[in-house]
Design an enzyme around this catalytic site. Structure first.
Site: not given
Ligand code: E4P
Length: 223
Positions: A84
């Site tokens: 990521k």
């Molecule tokens: C996606 O890959 C992220 O980890 C995640 O959806 C972030 O979500 P949040 O806004 O609830 O932290």
């Protein structure tokens, strides 16, 4: 639309995996910290042992060389690991290089269709628009998913969109209707998709009526 779990909780992943509807997992440093830390590699490898699908692990380096090295190292942990990488100049350059080497990148922290288009051209396998965080600041986050899907379809681009930062089951429906390839969600949202009070009432009524019917059948048998 495939369903991923957005968590670093091994217990939640085990519970969801049993249902047979989860085909991948996304993690990030905040989710990792929420679970009390621990060795990130060990956690990611444990997740890989539970879910046989793409498992996203976040890279933290803030310079291109460091990021490319870190991504290579993390992606070597397991064939299912996807790195990521946040979208900015550093992330985009690293992703362009890594995608040419065949490293699968999930381009994260995407908040506009322009960013998504850049991620697509850099060769990111997955592009993650953050819906809930945009909603939080008064924008319609799902619009980014809709626009991105339209652009990818228009130009027959092969990248897959992960609707991320989903906060509730309605987001999942909207992501599916927008044609997102994947929705990643917390365990609570997955359970929210599953549960319906009318289903619970229906099950109770069927059980009670079955008991009534069986009693009546037994009573007739005695006569
Ligand atoms: C996606 O890959 C992220 O980890 C995640 O959806 C972030 O979500 P949040 O806004 O609830 O932290």
């Amino acid at each position: 639309m495939r369903l991923f779990l957005d968590t670093a909780s091994v217990d939640e992943i085990r519970a969801a995996a049993k249902l047979g509807v989860i085909s991948g997992v996304t993690t990030n440093p905040s989710l990792w910290a929420k679970e009390g830390g621990g060795d990130y590699r060990d956690i990611v490898l444990e997740i890989c042992g539970i879910v046989d699908g793409p498992i996203s692990a976040e890279c933290l380096s803030r310079d291109v060389e460091g990021l490319v090295e870190e991504a290579r190292r993390i992606s070597s942990w397991h064939p299912n690991v996807v790195v990521k990488i946040p979208i900015d100049e550093v992330g985009l350059e690293a992703t362009s290089r890594l995608s040419k080497e065949g490293v699968k990148v999930n381009m994260t922290l995407v908040f506009s269709a322009n960013q998504a288009l850049l991620a697509a051209h850099a060769g990111a396998t997955y592009i993650s628009p953050f819906v809930g965080r945009l909603d939080d600041v008064g924008h319609r986050g799902m619009a980014v998913v809709e626009e991105t899907m339209q652009i990818l379809e228009c130009y027959h681009l092969p990248n897959q969109v992960i609707a991320a930062s989903l906060r509730h089951p309605l987001h999942v429906i909207e992501a599916a209707m927008a044609g997102a390839h994947i929705a990643t969600m917390p365990y609570s949202v997955l359970m929210g998709m599953l549960r319906h009070p009318l289903t619970d009432v229906g099950i109770e009524r069927f059980l009670a009526d079955a008991e009534k019917a069986a009693k009546a059948a037994r009573a007739r048998g005695k006569r």
